[in-house]
Design a protein around this motif. Sequence first.
Motif: not given
Length: 306
Positions: A194-212, A215-224
């Motif tokens: 079991i891996i405890w994993y938190a994908p809900d923070h803004d981790y910067g542009p290098k490891s993120s894509v933009f997804a809704p 109400a925010i259309e482009h939220a930086a979201t981890t690609s991990g």
Amino acid sequence: MTHIPTFNRSLLHPRFWFTWIGIGLLYLVVLLPYPLLYRLGTSLGRVSMHFLKHRVHIARRNLELCFPNLSSAEREALLVKNFESVGMGLFETGMGWFWPDWRVRRLFNVSGLENIDLARRNQKGVLLIGLHFLSLELGARIFGIHNPGIGVYRPNDNRLLDWLQTWGRMRSNKSMLDRSDIKGMIRALKHGEIIWYAPDHDYGPKSSVFAPLFAIEHAATTSGTHLLVRLAKPAVIPFVPRRLPNGKGYEMIILPDEGALPLDSDVATATYMNKVLEQAILLAPDQYMWLHRRFKTRPPGEPSLY
């Protein structure tokens, strides 16, 4: 993996004395009965709004961005409740690190353990989606009491706090992994951990894509998440530790496996996962960590939202 750290005498150096004083005070405070901790924590949170004005501004702005359909009065009421949770979050961190198992168990009702059991019977690893609720340390503790796993974290720059948080988190869990250790996470998931994993923070542009997100259309979201699910094929199970009103304790809600996430692209995975995060946050919106700049990273050419 990080194992239980060995205490080092260098942590007694005078430069850590103020940190030790703070740790000692927190330890003493959380010895108090929970009803008193609840009153102190919520009061501390309300008072802190007068001193943490920058954080209040960020939290208010996040609520405006995510919940534009709420009235101004409704958002302000949610903001105050959120800072009550900030105060409680400090004490809940101490409770998660210092309390014995029996005292943690006594305050929690747990539902959904069968969802973890089903994944294990199917010989799957579990990507446990643990969002940044303000009670996250206490939530990780109660989850680990029932199902010990492996935490993912960013090492603290303060060596004493890094030792303490690792020690505290491993009281009911197996080990810790640096959040940059993707290979270690994949290996553990493939071995059924079991891996405890938190994908809900803004981790910067290098490891993120933009997804809704809300109400925010482009939220930086981890690609991990896309990478972990594609390569390790785990069960994806969110859980929410939720504080009950009026000092009545807590409940831990373990949600069902999300099943086959869309893996056509990292954007498709992120878009799906953000819908999962929204549903989880809405179970306790006043207890989510709104005081960080969740939408700091913007697509090229877009202005700052803060």
